[in-house]
Design an enzyme around this catalytic site. Structure first.
Site, PDB file in Angstrom:
ATOM      1  N   TYR A 145       1.096  -0.854  -0.050  1.00 51.77           N
ATOM      2  CA  TYR A 145      -0.014  -0.192  -0.075  1.00 51.77           C
ATOM      3  C   TYR A 145       1.097   1.305  -0.274  1.00 51.77           C
ATOM      4  O   TYR A 145       1.919   1.761   1.181  1.00 51.77           O
ATOM      5  CB  TYR A 145      -0.802   0.170   1.518  1.00 51.77           C
ATOM      6  CG  TYR A 145      -1.753   1.227   1.060  1.00 51.77           C
ATOM      7  CD1 TYR A 145      -3.221   1.368   0.585  1.00 51.77           C
ATOM      8  CD2 TYR A 145      -1.908   2.234   2.120  1.00 51.77           C
ATOM      9  CE1 TYR A 145      -3.873   2.234   0.166  1.00 51.77           C
ATOM     10  CE2 TYR A 145      -2.618   3.163   2.769  1.00 51.77           C
ATOM     11  CZ  TYR A 145      -4.243   3.440   1.393  1.00 51.77           C
ATOM     12  OH  TYR A 145      -4.976   4.369   1.618  1.00 51.77           O
ATOM     13  N   ASP A 240       9.434   2.797   0.157  1.00 52.81           N
ATOM     14  CA  ASP A 240       7.919   3.350   0.880  1.00 52.81           C
ATOM     15  C   ASP A 240       8.102   3.157   2.399  1.00 52.81           C
ATOM     16  O   ASP A 240       8.096   2.053   2.568  1.00 52.81           O
ATOM     17  CB  ASP A 240       6.654   3.090   0.841  1.00 52.81           C
ATOM     18  CG  ASP A 240       5.810   3.498   0.639  1.00 52.81           C
ATOM     19  OD1 ASP A 240       5.709   3.999   2.291  1.00 52.81           O
ATOM     20  OD2 ASP A 240       4.659   3.710   0.622  1.00 52.81           O
ATOM     21  N   LYS A 268       3.962   8.811   8.779  1.00 53.97           N
ATOM     22  CA  LYS A 268       3.582   7.993  10.299  1.00 53.97           C
ATOM     23  C   LYS A 268       4.000   9.019  11.419  1.00 53.97           C
ATOM     24  O   LYS A 268       4.002   9.845  12.025  1.00 53.97           O
ATOM     25  CB  LYS A 268       3.279   6.478  10.236  1.00 53.97           C
ATOM     26  CG  LYS A 268       2.157   6.367   8.820  1.00 53.97           C
ATOM     27  CD  LYS A 268       1.862   4.803   9.475  1.00 53.97           C
ATOM     28  CE  LYS A 268       0.490   4.390   8.477  1.00 53.97           C
ATOM     29  NZ  LYS A 268       0.709   3.746   6.293  1.00 53.97           N
TER      30      LYS A 268
HETATM   31  C1  LIG Z   1      -0.497   4.562   5.683  1.00 54.40           C
HETATM   32  C2  LIG Z   1       0.651   4.431   4.720  1.00 54.40           C
HETATM   33  C3  LIG Z   1       0.952   5.243   3.494  1.00 54.40           C
HETATM   34  C4  LIG Z   1       0.059   6.331   3.148  1.00 54.40           C
HETATM   35  O1  LIG Z   1      -0.371   6.690   4.291  1.00 54.40           O
HETATM   36  P1  LIG Z   1      -1.191   8.609   4.539  1.00 54.40           P
HETATM   37  O2  LIG Z   1      -0.609   9.086   5.703  1.00 54.40           O
HETATM   38  O3  LIG Z   1      -2.501   7.186   5.376  1.00 54.40           O
HETATM   39  O4  LIG Z   1      -2.036   8.650   3.317  1.00 54.40           O
HETATM   40  C5  LIG Z   1       2.116   4.730   2.107  1.00 54.40           C
HETATM   41  N1  LIG Z   1       2.317   3.545   2.307  1.00 54.40           N
HETATM   42  C6  LIG Z   1       2.406   2.667   3.555  1.00 54.40           C
HETATM   43  C7  LIG Z   1       3.938   2.055   2.879  1.00 54.40           C
HETATM   44  C8  LIG Z   1       1.696   3.590   4.743  1.00 54.40           C
HETATM   45  O5  LIG Z   1       1.349   1.778   5.925  1.00 54.40           O
END
Ligand SMILES: *Cc1c(COP(=O)(O)O)cnc(C)c1O
Length: 433
Positions: A145, A240, A268
């Protein structure tokens, strides 16, 4: 039974006003059934809901609250920033201080741009990679994701998985065409995809440790091979690290595994609980970004003074207390190993994957190395387990396809509480069968 009267009433009201009653889908408890708990406050390891029930938090806002809730060091920084107004739309000193700290902690990042979410960070990073390479396609992995931008809602894991709609309506065929997907941990499939699209792939983006199909670990040599492949084909490698950044090590998964990506996305933990994201990487790539370069990316509230205050305070604390990582690792090892042992004693032999302070208990006895493996889990049993844990004051992610995120506020006593609840809940979840 928990008294959830107020939560239930608030959810009924919210459903009339907000799609599904929530502002992010996985909060709706669709995959585990029941109604979501509305929160009132939290401190340290403990959440308190609007009915006064208390829970030990093992999800921590999906990662940001690595120091537990309302840590003094972060709250004090926000309190100090508060009287100076909430936004200027002009540069501030703290933006450079945060950028400096990020480049120290994550050395592959030479230049960085602050944004407001992980989604923005990932969306911007692929635009920059496309601008830099002049190529159109990106490659991602099934079950990873990267936020909810169109290009990523193809085999997107987590929330999308839980709802059973891996591909979203509203994403055009044109966009989908430019996103290639292959299974995670499958090097031949990756090599084949790269070979089939010569000089067309701008970027490969991945979670170097996956949190969004449950916790999945890269197999030995996989990340090294991926790095070599990108270098050979002039593909921008984007890690990511929105989940793993500042969590698996001060420098994230790339520090833990010793890999240098070309670009990194963050979110985060970087905001300490306020909305922050960032993307950065090699200076020659980041110099493509406006106003120096021709890739446009902007944000009215980017580098917001409260968000940078919270983020700086939390990151500085982590940088100055490297011993916290050993503590998190030990706590999470107890939780993960204990869960595995309990499942074994109950004859379930469930799979537990862990890296640092992230882990998942998968309701399957088979190894879980990719999305297909994760999909084999007994989801109804997981739903019963989730509710049995909630009844016992343990707050987990309401989906099998999520990792748990451990905070420094989890004590040995709370580990014991978790493991006791885990045993009882596993029994309860399988009694129905
Ligand atoms: C949470 C998450 C996102 C998206 O971040 P948001 O602040 O919710 O838009 C992207 N990549 C990873 C790996 C994530 O866990």
């Amino acid at each position: 039974m928990l008294n959830q009267t107020t939560s239930d009433a608030l959810f009924t009201q919210a459903k009339d006003l907000i799609p599904g009653g929530v502002n992010s889908p996985v909060r709706a408890f669709r995959s585990v059934g029941g109604t979501p708990v509305f929160m009132q406050s939290a401190a340290g390891a403990w959440l308190t809901d609007v009915d006064g029930n208390r829970y030990v938090d093992f999800i921590n806002s999906w990662g940001p609250m690595i120091l537990g809730h309302a840590p003094a060091v972060v709250l004090d920084a926000v309190r100090a920033a508060l009287p100076h107004s909430l936004s200027f739309g002009a540069p501030t000193r703290r933006e450079s201080e945060l950028a400096q700290l990020i480049t120290e902690m994550v050395p592959s990042i030479e230049k960085v741009r602050l944004v407001n979410s992980g989604t923005e960070a990932c969306m911007s990073a692929i635009r920059v990679a496309r601008g830099y390479t002049g190529r159109s396609k990106i490659l991602k992995f099934e079950g990873c994701y990267h936020g909810h931008a169109d290009a990523f809602l193809i085999a997107a894991g987590s929330g999308a998985l839980t709802l059973g709609t891996p591909d979203s309506a509203g994403v055009t065929a044109g966009v989908a065409q430019d996103t290639l997907t292959v299974p995670y941990n499958d090097l031949p499939a990756l090599q084949a995809a790269v070979a089939a699209n010569p000089s067309q792939i701008a970027a490969i983006i991945l979670e170097p440790v996956v949190g969004n199909m449950g916790l999945v670990v890269p197999q030995e040599g996989y990340l090294q091979a991926l790095r070599a492949l990108c270098t050979e084909h002039g593909i921008v490698l984007i890690f990511d690290e929105v989940m793993t950044g500042f969590r698996l090590a001060p420098g994230g998964a790339q520090e833990l595994f010793g890999i240098v990506p070309d670009m990194t996305t963050l979110g985060k933990i970087i905001g300490g609980g306020l909305p922050v994201g960032a993307y950065g990487g090699r200076a020659d790539i980041m110099n493509q970004v406006a106003p120096v370069g021709k890739v446009y990316q902007a944000g009215t509230l980017s580098g917001n003074p409260l968000a940078t205050a919270a983020g700086l305070a939390q990151l500085r604390h982590l940088q100055q207390h490297p011993e916290l990582y050993a503590q998190l690792d030990a706590t999470t090892a107890h939780l993960a190993d204990g869960s595995r042992q309990i499942a074994q004693e109950l004859g379930l032999n469930y799979t537990v994957n862990r890296v640092g302070s992230m882990f998942s208990l998968f309701f399957t006895a088979a190894p879980v190395n990719n999305l297909e493996d994760a999909k084999q889990c007994d989801l109804p049993a997981f739903g019963r387990y989730f509710h049995a844990m909630l009844e016992r004051g343990i707050y987990l992610a309401p989906s099998q396809f999520e990792a748990l995120f451990i905070s420094t506020a989890i004590t040995d006593e709370l580990v014991d509480k978790y493991l006791t609840a885990c045993r009882e809940s596993l029994v309860e979840a399988h009694r129905a069968e």
